[in-house]
Design a protein around this motif. Structure first.
Motif, short mmCIF file in Angstrom:
data_model
loop_
_atom_site.label_atom_id
_atom_site.label_comp_id
_atom_site.label_asym_id
_atom_site.label_seq_id
_atom_site.Cartn_x
_atom_site.Cartn_y
_atom_site.Cartn_z
N GLU A 101 0.83 -1.20 -0.05
CA GLU A 101 0.13 0.07 -0.07
C GLU A 101 0.75 1.16 -0.06
O GLU A 101 0.54 2.30 -0.71
CB GLU A 101 -1.03 -0.08 1.22
N THR A 121 -12.92 -2.57 -0.35
CA THR A 121 -12.91 -2.10 1.04
C THR A 121 -12.97 -0.68 0.94
O THR A 121 -12.16 -0.03 0.02
CB THR A 121 -11.79 -2.59 1.86
N GLU A 122 -13.46 -0.04 1.88
CA GLU A 122 -13.63 1.66 1.67
C GLU A 122 -12.06 2.13 2.01
O GLU A 122 -11.54 3.16 1.19
CB GLU A 122 -14.46 2.32 2.85
N ARG A 123 -11.42 1.61 2.78
CA ARG A 123 -9.91 1.74 2.92
C ARG A 123 -9.10 1.77 1.93
O ARG A 123 -8.18 2.60 1.25
CB ARG A 123 -9.41 1.00 4.10
N GLU A 126 -10.18 4.57 -0.97
CA GLU A 126 -9.54 5.66 -0.52
C GLU A 126 -8.13 5.77 -0.88
O GLU A 126 -7.49 6.93 -1.27
CB GLU A 126 -9.65 5.94 1.01
N HIS A 127 -7.34 4.77 -0.75
CA HIS A 127 -5.98 4.92 -1.40
C HIS A 127 -6.01 5.06 -2.57
O HIS A 127 -5.11 5.77 -3.10
CB HIS A 127 -5.14 3.50 -1.03
#
Length: 191
Positions: A101, A121-123, A126-127
């Motif tokens: 990441e 995944t929202e995480r 967002e990345h």
């Protein structure tokens, strides 16, 4: 974008003299920022249709793949020819995943292979929003079809890529898709 640069990359990085079949047309389409649906037999060179544009367009090519072993094989082969590639899936430890990441967020990758469950995944989304994206490649795209033999519910959610990243080209690839499945791929992925 110039397809001549794609041919040079094909020769210098991948060691092939010329494109096969519709590879050049597909690569040209994606280099110009347009979506594509690619139906080619296994071994027909589908991966080059997204790998080359990902290396030539600014940013990272994000490849959605449901197959952990294929991700590893693709990344190992790309690393051997000097392409900056990595994968994110359940085979990595938490620290290994964070390292990948970080590479994404720092713009140090040409290609990133990711499992659909991780991508959604929202995480991770967002990345992606904080990264420069060259393209999205959806491998095994027949998985969006409820009639396909490999139906994966996560693939139905991939329409979010068109919603959240409307200017980024998407290329869907499969070796198996009848007319109904092809129409479903185009519809579900908003190509």
């Amino acid at each position: 974008m110039n397809v001549q640069r794609a041919l040079e990359l094909l020769q210098t990085t991948f060691g092939y003299d010329r494109f096969r079949g519709q590879q050049e047309a597909v690569i040209g389409q994606v280099l110009n920022g347009k979506d594509a649906l690619v139906l080619m037999p296994t071994g027909g060179g589908k991966a080059l249709c997204y790998q080359i544009p990902a290396m030539l367009r600014p940013g990272v090519g994000v490849v959605v793949s449901p197959l952990i072993a294929l991700m590893k094989d693709q990344v190992d082969a790309l690393l051997q020819v000097g392409v900056k590639a990595a994968f994110l899936n359940s085979s990595l430890s938490t620290q290994q995943a964070r390292d990948v990441e970080d590479q994404l967020l720092e713009g140090r990758l040409d290609l990133l292979y990711v499992a659909p469950e991780r991508l959604m995944t929202e995480r991770f989304l967002e990345h992606l929003e904080r990264s420069q994206i060259a393209l999205f490649a959806i491998d095994e795209a027949h998985c969006v079809s409820r009639w396909g033999h490999d139906f994966r519910p996560e693939y139905l959610q991939l329409s979010i890529l068109a919603e959240r990243f409307p200017t980024i080209p998407r290329i869907a690839l499969t070796a198996t898709a009848d007319d109904i499945t092809r129409k479903e791929i185009v519809e579900k992925l908003s190509l």
